[in-house]
Scaffold this motif. Sequence first.
Motif, PDB file in Angstrom:
ATOM      1  N   PRO A   1      40.978  43.249  39.259  1.00  0.00           N
ATOM      2  CA  PRO A   1      39.797  43.705  38.970  1.00  0.00           C
ATOM      3  C   PRO A   1      39.586  44.554  38.412  1.00  0.00           C
ATOM      4  O   PRO A   1      40.408  45.777  37.845  1.00  0.00           O
ATOM      5  CB  PRO A   1      39.592  44.187  40.477  1.00  0.00           C
ATOM      6  CG  PRO A   1      41.225  43.957  41.602  1.00  0.00           C
ATOM      7  CD  PRO A   1      41.811  43.707  40.337  1.00  0.00           C
ATOM      8  N   LYS A   2      38.303  44.601  37.638  1.00  0.00           N
ATOM      9  CA  LYS A   2      37.920  45.392  36.218  1.00  0.00           C
ATOM     10  C   LYS A   2      37.388  46.794  37.223  1.00  0.00           C
ATOM     11  O   LYS A   2      36.129  46.507  37.836  1.00  0.00           O
ATOM     12  CB  LYS A   2      36.732  44.944  35.591  1.00  0.00           C
ATOM     13  CG  LYS A   2      37.439  43.881  35.085  1.00  0.00           C
ATOM     14  CD  LYS A   2      38.935  43.389  34.427  1.00  0.00           C
ATOM     15  CE  LYS A   2      39.679  42.655  33.446  1.00  0.00           C
ATOM     16  NZ  LYS A   2      40.650  41.945  34.138  1.00  0.00           N
ATOM     17  N   GLY A   3      37.033  47.698  36.626  1.00  0.00           N
ATOM     18  CA  GLY A   3      36.063  48.774  37.033  1.00  0.00           C
ATOM     19  C   GLY A   3      36.954  49.743  36.403  1.00  0.00           C
ATOM     20  O   GLY A   3      36.829  50.677  35.325  1.00  0.00           O
TER      21      GLY A   3
ATOM     22  N   GLU B   1      35.938  49.596  42.080  1.00  0.00           N
ATOM     23  CA  GLU B   1      35.784  48.363  40.958  1.00  0.00           C
ATOM     24  C   GLU B   1      34.473  47.921  41.354  1.00  0.00           C
ATOM     25  O   GLU B   1      33.700  48.541  41.787  1.00  0.00           O
ATOM     26  CB  GLU B   1      35.975  47.254  42.688  1.00  0.00           C
ATOM     27  CG  GLU B   1      35.930  45.348  41.514  1.00  0.00           C
ATOM     28  CD  GLU B   1      34.445  44.912  42.697  1.00  0.00           C
ATOM     29  OE1 GLU B   1      33.960  44.396  41.279  1.00  0.00           O
ATOM     30  OE2 GLU B   1      33.711  45.896  43.294  1.00  0.00           O
ATOM     31  N   HIS B   2      34.015  47.979  39.605  1.00  0.00           N
ATOM     32  CA  HIS B   2      32.809  47.582  38.777  1.00  0.00           C
ATOM     33  C   HIS B   2      31.630  47.227  40.094  1.00  0.00           C
ATOM     34  O   HIS B   2      30.506  47.342  39.586  1.00  0.00           O
ATOM     35  CB  HIS B   2      32.592  47.657  37.670  1.00  0.00           C
ATOM     36  CG  HIS B   2      33.185  45.588  37.794  1.00  0.00           C
ATOM     37  ND1 HIS B   2      31.617  44.659  37.035  1.00  0.00           N
ATOM     38  CD2 HIS B   2      33.935  45.376  37.696  1.00  0.00           C
ATOM     39  CE1 HIS B   2      32.074  43.899  36.513  1.00  0.00           C
ATOM     40  NE2 HIS B   2      33.769  43.922  36.853  1.00  0.00           N
TER      41      HIS B   2
END
Length: 138
Positions: free
Chosen positions: A59-61, A87-88
């Motif tokens: 996950p991106k963030g 997490e974004h």
Amino acid sequence: MSATDDLTEIQQLLARYAVAMTRGDVDRVLGVFTPDGSYSAFGDTYPLDEFPALIAAAPKGLFLVGTPVVELDGDTAAGTQPLCFVEHTEHRMRIGYYNDSYVRTPAGWRLRTRAMTFIRRSGVHDSGRPHAFERSRP
């Protein structure tokens, strides 16, 4: 170099890791490791050549890290650094800590190993679900 200089350099190394992970800059992430470095999570250890696929699947963030506790031993060191990942898209959090080993190289301090431990709501500390990342194996 003094112990204070070594600690400052290691802290900056770990800050570069967190910022590069937050920005999705795989090359800079790889640059904080030794060529034989590895990352452990999800019940397995990944050499650097597998790390780009692992980052792509994650996950991106935002990677928020705390000041590490570092024990210096000449040209090697070991440390633990707390992590809060946000997490974004929905701002879900993951918390835990990294257990690291470091080595002084001609280019400065580098991570040799980084192992993730997640802290679950139940209070359990573990390395994650083995199926959270599917490796491609020959």
